[in-house]
Design a protein around this motif. Sequence first.
Motif, mmCIF file in Angstrom:
data_model
loop_
_atom_site.group_PDB
_atom_site.id
_atom_site.type_symbol
_atom_site.label_atom_id
_atom_site.label_comp_id
_atom_site.label_asym_id
_atom_site.label_seq_id
_atom_site.Cartn_x
_atom_site.Cartn_y
_atom_site.Cartn_z
ATOM 1 N N ILE A 384 0.851 -1.177 0.000
ATOM 2 C CA ILE A 384 0.000 0.000 0.000
ATOM 3 C C ILE A 384 0.897 1.240 0.000
ATOM 4 N N GLY A 385 0.880 1.966 -1.093
ATOM 5 C CA GLY A 385 1.623 3.220 -1.210
ATOM 6 C C GLY A 385 0.678 4.325 -1.645
ATOM 7 N N GLU A 386 1.227 5.450 -2.017
ATOM 8 C CA GLU A 386 0.384 6.585 -2.386
ATOM 9 C C GLU A 386 -0.458 6.278 -3.624
ATOM 10 N N ASP A 387 0.112 5.559 -4.602
ATOM 11 C CA ASP A 387 -0.653 5.214 -5.803
ATOM 12 C C ASP A 387 -1.848 4.344 -5.449
ATOM 13 N N GLU A 388 -1.609 3.346 -4.565
ATOM 14 C CA GLU A 388 -2.702 2.453 -4.176
ATOM 15 C C GLU A 388 -3.785 3.207 -3.411
ATOM 16 N N ILE A 389 -3.387 4.134 -2.553
ATOM 17 C CA ILE A 389 -4.370 4.894 -1.783
ATOM 18 C C ILE A 389 -5.238 5.735 -2.721
ATOM 19 N N ARG A 390 -4.615 6.423 -3.697
ATOM 20 C CA ARG A 390 -5.382 7.252 -4.638
ATOM 21 C C ARG A 390 -6.371 6.401 -5.440
ATOM 22 N N ALA A 391 -5.934 5.201 -5.795
ATOM 23 C CA ALA A 391 -6.795 4.336 -6.623
ATOM 24 C C ALA A 391 -7.694 3.424 -5.798
ATOM 25 N N GLN A 392 -7.574 3.516 -4.449
ATOM 26 C CA GLN A 392 -8.327 2.620 -3.558
ATOM 27 C C GLN A 392 -8.086 1.153 -3.951
ATOM 28 N N GLN A 393 -6.803 0.820 -4.051
ATOM 29 C CA GLN A 393 -6.404 -0.528 -4.438
ATOM 30 C C GLN A 393 -5.314 -1.041 -3.490
ATOM 31 N N VAL A 394 -4.925 -2.281 -3.693
ATOM 32 C CA VAL A 394 -3.783 -2.876 -2.994
ATOM 33 C C VAL A 394 -3.005 -3.700 -4.010
ATOM 34 N N SER A 395 -1.684 -3.589 -3.977
ATOM 35 C CA SER A 395 -0.844 -4.396 -4.862
ATOM 36 C C SER A 395 -0.466 -5.697 -4.176
ATOM 37 N N VAL A 396 -0.477 -6.768 -4.943
ATOM 38 C CA VAL A 396 -0.188 -8.102 -4.409
ATOM 39 C C VAL A 396 1.064 -8.634 -5.088
ATOM 40 N N LYS A 397 2.056 -9.009 -4.269
ATOM 41 C CA LYS A 397 3.294 -9.588 -4.803
ATOM 42 C C LYS A 397 3.510 -10.950 -4.153
ATOM 43 N N PHE A 398 3.558 -12.012 -4.966
ATOM 44 C CA PHE A 398 3.863 -13.344 -4.448
ATOM 45 C C PHE A 398 5.327 -13.407 -4.038
ATOM 46 N N LEU A 399 5.580 -14.008 -2.881
ATOM 47 C CA LEU A 399 6.944 -14.106 -2.360
ATOM 48 C C LEU A 399 7.542 -15.500 -2.505
#
Length: 426
Positions: A384-399
Amino acid sequence: MSKGIQAVRGMNDILPDEAVWWRDFEARVEQWLERYGYRNIRMPLVEHTQLFRRAIGEVTDIVEKEMYAWRDELNGEDLTLRPEGTASCVRAAIEHNLLYDGPKRLWYAGPMYRHERPQKGRYRQFHQYGVEALGFEGPDVDAELIVMCATLWRELGLPGIRLELNSIGSPEERAHYRADLVRHLEANVDQLDGDAKRRMHTNPLRVLDSKNPRVQEVIAGAPPLMGYLRERSLVHFDGLKRLLQAARVPFEPNPRLVRGLDYYNLTVFEWISDALGAQGTVCGGGRYDGLFAQIGGKPAPAAGFAMGNERLIALLRDAAHAPAARVPDAYVVAQGDGAEQYALVLAEALRASGYAVVQNAGGASFKSQMKKADASGAWMALIIGEDEIRAQQVSVKFLRREEPQFRLGREQAVAAIGDALKRAKA
């Protein structure tokens, strides 16, 4: 500079990496107990000292040297940290009239306390599971308790734990045997060590348990207790052995086996591992039909056992039976204005749906947070960064697998992340 305060010698911290083994062991043991119909009972750590003096016996090592006992001046009571669980369990059964509607199968777990010299497998605070079958008279319940243990060792993957078995008969039979045993010991007093001489007249059966080679030579010439047992005791013991043979549980008859507590009668047994050195007994028990009356209750038959958690967990670790790693499903990485609040709400929504989620705390750079996410063992990082907050999204990264990073809408995140986790773990 003042010296730091450390734990009391023989009372050990169980740190998170070790606690993983404990939690796995406890979960498996408690599932096993439920399958046999045993119900949990929880007794206090502190009891009146007189309970143990009456139950265990005045001339046992526990009462004479090992109990943590003190006078509570505020209430004028003599109190003791429990050194074992059976006496407490029977006290609770008497006090609350647990047997009013029939026999009970009970188990308990927790710390016990004995003031002795700490060594591997023997601590001042140690932990046990205790299993008590109260109100059952025949050898069938003795067999059940022993077969239960054999099943547990197999399920835990612990080979090489052998069963030693004996009958110590009734108090009357032991009284006759005791007189002859004392005469034998007196005739060989020059070969006895200090402990054996001290016990010779107060608790002579405990001399049979001596590990001193010279004392063992004397014991080898002593009359066997089995020769003093009458028909009722022999029938009980023969019935037990037949049941164990039918269940294909091997055992070694040990005519010198006694238990260290006064309340035992008839069946006594120990499960022993040679992998633990001198502290090889991992479980011990037997029958104690006289204990209810001994501590002021209505007479009732009973049998049970206790097993040492520290010793069994040491065997598990030596056998490299590592429990499955418990890792979080997701690690939340958050950076930027409003990111922490956004992350907190998302993490709680996921936890409410049953997912294990660790949220980064204490700030730190994006790179540092991603390192922590990877080190946590989590299946995925939720970014969750500024881009995600503006877009009301969450980025998902598989580890743990190679897949491209992607974004989800905030409203659909919980359900979609669940589907993504299933893929990650596949």
